[in-house]
Design a protein around this motif. Structure first.
Motif, PDB file in Angstrom:
ATOM      1  N   TRP A 195       0.768  -1.198  -0.049  1.00 52.69           N
ATOM      2  CA  TRP A 195       0.049   0.139   0.025  1.00 52.69           C
ATOM      3  C   TRP A 195       0.950   1.303   0.008  1.00 52.69           C
ATOM      4  CZ3 TRP A 195      -5.193  -0.074  -0.663  1.00 52.69           C
ATOM      5  CH2 TRP A 195      -5.889  -1.261  -0.524  1.00 52.69           C
ATOM      6  N   GLN A 196       0.625   2.136  -0.767  1.00 49.15           N
ATOM      7  CA  GLN A 196       1.428   3.452  -0.790  1.00 49.15           C
ATOM      8  C   GLN A 196       0.375   4.342  -0.741  1.00 49.15           C
ATOM      9  OE1 GLN A 196       4.571   3.564  -1.696  1.00 49.15           O
ATOM     10  NE2 GLN A 196       4.968   1.317  -2.593  1.00 49.15           N
ATOM     11  N   TYR A 197       0.903   5.606   0.203  1.00 48.23           N
ATOM     12  CA  TYR A 197       0.134   6.923   0.154  1.00 48.23           C
ATOM     13  C   TYR A 197       0.140   7.696  -1.157  1.00 48.23           C
ATOM     14  CZ  TYR A 197      -0.584   6.325   5.179  1.00 48.23           C
ATOM     15  OH  TYR A 197      -0.876   5.851   6.559  1.00 48.23           O
ATOM     16  N   ASP A 198      -1.016   8.198  -1.489  1.00 48.83           N
ATOM     17  CA  ASP A 198      -0.984   8.687  -2.551  1.00 48.83           C
ATOM     18  C   ASP A 198      -0.309  10.120  -2.814  1.00 48.83           C
ATOM     19  OD1 ASP A 198      -2.897   6.822  -3.451  1.00 48.83           O
ATOM     20  OD2 ASP A 198      -4.794   8.014  -3.533  1.00 48.83           O
ATOM     21  N   THR A 236      -8.166   0.984  -3.524  1.00 44.85           N
ATOM     22  CA  THR A 236      -7.520   2.085  -2.474  1.00 44.85           C
ATOM     23  C   THR A 236      -8.286   2.052  -1.114  1.00 44.85           C
ATOM     24  OG1 THR A 236     -10.017   3.063  -3.186  1.00 44.85           O
ATOM     25  CG2 THR A 236      -7.863   3.510  -4.624  1.00 44.85           C
ATOM     26  N   SER A 271      -6.126   5.277   5.387  1.00 50.39           N
ATOM     27  CA  SER A 271      -5.585   4.571   6.370  1.00 50.39           C
ATOM     28  C   SER A 271      -5.005   5.727   7.061  1.00 50.39           C
ATOM     29  CB  SER A 271      -4.496   3.703   5.716  1.00 50.39           C
ATOM     30  OG  SER A 271      -3.603   3.463   7.017  1.00 50.39           O
ATOM     31  N   CYS A 319      -4.464  10.803   3.596  1.00 47.41           N
ATOM     32  CA  CYS A 319      -4.382   9.310   4.036  1.00 47.41           C
ATOM     33  C   CYS A 319      -5.132   8.340   3.013  1.00 47.41           C
ATOM     34  CB  CYS A 319      -5.107   9.185   5.382  1.00 47.41           C
ATOM     35  SG  CYS A 319      -3.894  10.207   6.548  1.00 47.41           S
ATOM     36  N   ASN A 320      -5.085   8.657   1.687  1.00 45.41           N
ATOM     37  CA  ASN A 320      -5.683   7.761   0.915  1.00 45.41           C
ATOM     38  C   ASN A 320      -4.521   6.924   0.508  1.00 45.41           C
ATOM     39  OD1 ASN A 320      -8.517   8.358   0.503  1.00 45.41           O
ATOM     40  ND2 ASN A 320      -7.591  10.257  -0.032  1.00 45.41           N
ATOM     41  N   GLN A 321      -4.733   5.652   0.442  1.00 49.16           N
ATOM     42  CA  GLN A 321      -3.615   4.731  -0.133  1.00 49.16           C
ATOM     43  C   GLN A 321      -4.114   3.856  -1.282  1.00 49.16           C
ATOM     44  OE1 GLN A 321      -2.928   2.184   3.294  1.00 49.16           O
ATOM     45  NE2 GLN A 321      -0.966   3.531   3.865  1.00 49.16           N
ATOM     46  N   THR A 322      -3.185   3.571  -2.147  1.00 50.83           N
ATOM     47  CA  THR A 322      -3.415   2.905  -3.551  1.00 50.83           C
ATOM     48  C   THR A 322      -2.450   1.542  -3.350  1.00 50.83           C
ATOM     49  OG1 THR A 322      -4.012   4.575  -4.520  1.00 50.83           O
ATOM     50  CG2 THR A 322      -3.699   2.932  -5.803  1.00 50.83           C
ATOM     51  N   ARG A 323      -3.006   0.443  -3.999  1.00 53.55           N
ATOM     52  CA  ARG A 323      -2.206  -0.676  -3.910  1.00 53.55           C
ATOM     53  C   ARG A 323      -2.407  -1.181  -5.263  1.00 53.55           C
ATOM     54  NH1 ARG A 323      -3.614  -5.691  -0.837  1.00 53.55           N
ATOM     55  NH2 ARG A 323      -5.448  -5.442  -2.460  1.00 53.55           N
TER      56      ARG A 323
END
Ligand SMILES: [Zn+2]
Ligand SMILES: [Zn+2]
Ligand SMILES: [Zn+2]
Ligand SMILES: [Zn+2]
Ligand SMILES: [Zn+2]
Length: 172
Positions: A20-23, A42, A45, A28-32
């Motif tokens: 998971w990476q922070y956008d 998404t 976190s 605090c939205n993360q995308t993987r």
């Protein structure tokens, strides 16, 4: 080959692989992106810090996200021991040691006793000598005299001194 099929099955079930990476910073939205199927997921976190009391004598707490600054609030009382509300009450309360807010606890009668309902009969009700509340319990409580031979009935009887009811020996 088999491993590939197995991995595809896992992706189908939603078990993707990847970090998971922070956008972006301050968000605090993360995308993987899945390493196997490139499916994009998404999530939100937050990086919550500890809950902190807002003021010394109140119980409102706030926690803040160290990334985006969002905060959440809750109330966290520190309940003391259960205690009676006052001397003529059987209602117990809890009192918060910080802000003195009360919440109700159990009702426990302190002085249950039996009382006659009227002078002429032997029906008793149970009531509390502290708060005066009646319970739903009733009973008969005759005030029996001694067993005595009654020549009219030709048997031994005893008579209730309150209501006059009598019992013949052997039938009680
Ligand atoms: Zn996948
Ligand atoms: Zn956040
Ligand atoms: Zn409190
Ligand atoms: Zn009571
Ligand atoms: Zn009686």
């Amino acid at each position: 080959m088999f491993k590939n099929l197995f991995n595809k099955a896992k992706c189908k079930l939603g078990f993707h692989k990847g970090e998971w990476q922070y956008d972006q910073d301050g968000d605090c939205n993360q995308t993987r992106i899945c390493e196997r199927c490139e499916d994009e997921s998404t999530r939100l976190s937050h990086a919550w810090q500890e809950w902190l009391y807002d003021t010394a004598d109140a119980c409102d707490q706030t926690r803040t996200c160290s990334r985006c600054g969002e905060h959440e609030q809750k109330v966290a009382h520190t309940w003391g021991k259960e205690q009676y509300k006052n001397n003529d009450s059987c209602v117990q309360i809890y009192c918060c040691e910080r802000c003195h807010t009360e919440k109700s606890g159990r009702k426990v009668h302190r002085k249950l006793q039996w009382n006659y309902t009227t002078a002429a009969n032997c029906q008793q009700i149970e009531l509390c000598g502290t708060c005066g509340e009646q319970t739903q319990k009733t009973r008969l409580a005759h005030d029996w005299g001694d067993w005595q031979y009654n020549p009219n009935l030709n048997t031994t009887v005893r008579v209730c001194r309150r209501c006059g009811e009598f019992l013949q020996k052997g039938t009680a």
